[in-house]
Design an enzyme around this catalytic site. Sequence first.
Site, PDB file in Angstrom:
ATOM      1  N   TYR A 116       0.849  -1.195   0.000  1.00  0.00           N
ATOM      2  CA  TYR A 116       0.000   0.000   0.000  1.00  0.00           C
ATOM      3  C   TYR A 116       0.887   1.249   0.000  1.00  0.00           C
ATOM      4  O   TYR A 116       1.900   1.286   0.707  1.00  0.00           O
ATOM      5  CB  TYR A 116      -0.928  -0.042   1.228  1.00  0.00           C
ATOM      6  CG  TYR A 116      -1.560   1.281   1.539  1.00  0.00           C
ATOM      7  CD1 TYR A 116      -2.367   1.922   0.599  1.00  0.00           C
ATOM      8  CD2 TYR A 116      -1.333   1.924   2.754  1.00  0.00           C
ATOM      9  CE1 TYR A 116      -2.921   3.166   0.863  1.00  0.00           C
ATOM     10  CE2 TYR A 116      -1.884   3.161   3.032  1.00  0.00           C
ATOM     11  CZ  TYR A 116      -2.679   3.780   2.080  1.00  0.00           C
ATOM     12  OH  TYR A 116      -3.221   5.002   2.342  1.00  0.00           O
ATOM     13  N   ASP A 186       0.584  -8.263   6.513  1.00  0.00           N
ATOM     14  CA  ASP A 186      -0.596  -7.415   6.356  1.00  0.00           C
ATOM     15  C   ASP A 186      -1.639  -8.258   5.629  1.00  0.00           C
ATOM     16  O   ASP A 186      -1.499  -8.564   4.443  1.00  0.00           O
ATOM     17  CB  ASP A 186      -0.231  -6.155   5.557  1.00  0.00           C
ATOM     18  CG  ASP A 186      -1.417  -5.196   5.397  1.00  0.00           C
ATOM     19  OD1 ASP A 186      -2.575  -5.671   5.438  1.00  0.00           O
ATOM     20  OD2 ASP A 186      -1.193  -3.989   5.211  1.00  0.00           O
ATOM     21  N   LYS A 211     -11.195  -1.656   5.933  1.00  0.00           N
ATOM     22  CA  LYS A 211     -11.581  -2.390   4.722  1.00  0.00           C
ATOM     23  C   LYS A 211     -12.575  -3.505   5.051  1.00  0.00           C
ATOM     24  O   LYS A 211     -13.626  -3.232   5.589  1.00  0.00           O
ATOM     25  CB  LYS A 211     -10.331  -2.929   4.029  1.00  0.00           C
ATOM     26  CG  LYS A 211      -9.134  -1.996   4.060  1.00  0.00           C
ATOM     27  CD  LYS A 211      -9.366  -0.670   3.358  1.00  0.00           C
ATOM     28  CE  LYS A 211      -8.072   0.143   3.330  1.00  0.00           C
ATOM     29  NZ  LYS A 211      -8.273   1.555   3.104  1.00  0.00           N
TER      30      LYS A 211
HETATM   31  C1  LIG Z   1      -3.152  -3.296   2.423  1.00  0.00           C
HETATM   32  C2  LIG Z   1      -3.344  -2.049   3.230  1.00  0.00           C
HETATM   33  N1  LIG Z   1      -2.751  -1.937   4.433  1.00  0.00           N
HETATM   34  C3  LIG Z   1      -2.884  -0.824   5.186  1.00  0.00           C
HETATM   35  C4  LIG Z   1      -3.619   0.262   4.738  1.00  0.00           C
HETATM   36  C5  LIG Z   1      -3.710   1.485   5.586  1.00  0.00           C
HETATM   37  O1  LIG Z   1      -4.918   1.505   6.298  1.00  0.00           O
HETATM   38  P1  LIG Z   1      -5.675   2.810   6.795  1.00  0.00           P
HETATM   39  O2  LIG Z   1      -6.090   3.592   5.586  1.00  0.00           O
HETATM   40  O3  LIG Z   1      -6.816   2.257   7.595  1.00  0.00           O
HETATM   41  O4  LIG Z   1      -4.726   3.586   7.638  1.00  0.00           O
HETATM   42  C6  LIG Z   1      -4.267   0.182   3.504  1.00  0.00           C
HETATM   43  C7  LIG Z   1      -5.077   1.318   3.021  1.00  0.00           C
HETATM   44  O5  LIG Z   1      -5.547   1.343   1.903  1.00  0.00           O
HETATM   45  C8  LIG Z   1      -4.115  -0.988   2.721  1.00  0.00           C
HETATM   46  O6  LIG Z   1      -4.684  -1.128   1.518  1.00  0.00           O
END
Ligand SMILES: Cc1ncc(COP(=O)(O)O)c(C=O)c1O
Length: 400
Positions: A116, A186, A211
């Site tokens: 990300y 993740d 998500k």
């Molecule tokens: C795979 C992944 N990890 C972490 C995040 C970060 O999360 P947040 O937007 O809740 O801070 C995202 C955000 O799109 C993501 O797609």
Amino acid sequence: MHEDTKIVRGLDEERFHKTDAQTNKSINAHRLPIYQTSTFIFDSLEEAYGAFTGEEHHHIYTRVSNPNALYLGKKVALLEGAEAGVAFNSGMAAIATTLLTLLKPGDRMVSSKPVYGGTGELFAYLQEHLGIRVDVLGPEEFYDALKAGGYRVAYVETPGNPTLTVYDIELVSNLAHENGAVVVVDNTFATPFHQKPIRWGADIVLHSTTKYLNGHGDTIGGVVVGSEEFVGELLHTTKMFGTLMQPFNAWLTARGIRTLAVRMRKHSENAMRVARFLESRPEVVEVYYPGLESFPYHHIAKKQMEKGYSGMVSFVLDGTRENLKRFITSLRIFHFAVSLGDTDSLATSPALTTHALSPTTDFPANLVRLSVGLEDAEDLIADLESALKRAFSTSGVAGR
Ligand SMILES: Cc1ncc(COP(=O)(O)O)c(C=O)c1O
């Protein structure tokens, strides 16, 4: 207990049972209430001292702990097969707090590619400000680097955002443990419904609960699960950084999780149909979906992803940025918005949005990322078909 029952009913025993002070009768609420409070009252000085020194489990203050944030952590720990967990104000808060708990200046970390965009920006920050070296590598180089050793953390986002690249969690865990590294996964894209990294050897699993776990597109949040010992250390860092999840968001996210199984089945079913449709289209150069036999990492996904491949599909649109612009603005059911895992279908261009500032970005500029929602698959396919036609129509008029 079967998985679907665990998702709906797991931790049922942690609802609320208390004697009502006014009526002296028992209140046995079916749901855990929202503890919307900044602070908690002590019964005695001894109890307060015990809470502050860690000898007694007593909530002190909502930056430090709160029943809703701990309940959510525990619920995800149950689904991931971990000993303990804790919830954070965002996915990024979960990632940053985890990495700052594990790493110190001079340490090295190896990460999967892509990740990300925000995570990529954090890696650059860790490198520049704290002297923590982060090597962001494609699968084969990643496995080789781990074999060579010298890393404190092996960080894997699988499937990765936005190309859905799949890393073999079992292989990563074996190599990392032979060479002294801690494995952090993740699991946002797959969720514990489809993939349980701890079963394959991972040490720590984290999510953006924004998500699929929350699932309804109305909160921002994160969660981290792992051993009791690690989560204890994490809570200490969380207290200093103030990254714990707020009670109402934790309550909403725990509510969302109860429908995870039914939602994930439908997301996966719809995504598979959308991916197959896109594969058949001449305007599409390449489709990335772990469930497609043509996908280069399908064999690994088949091994470690259960009951389906989740709802994220990416594809490379033929043509120019103009065709991409026309396609995105011609969609009617898919909303042009970042984020994913919502009930509603969403579409974005990662190169121009989520990954625009990420130093680790290297995927085709015309890649479109779809978060396939819970609508009827026929409507979604019809929307994509008409947007593809408009994107390449010679009349040139498209969009809203
Ligand atoms: C795979 C992944 N990890 C972490 C995040 C970060 O999360 P947040 O937007 O809740 O801070 C995202 C955000 O799109 C993501 O797609």
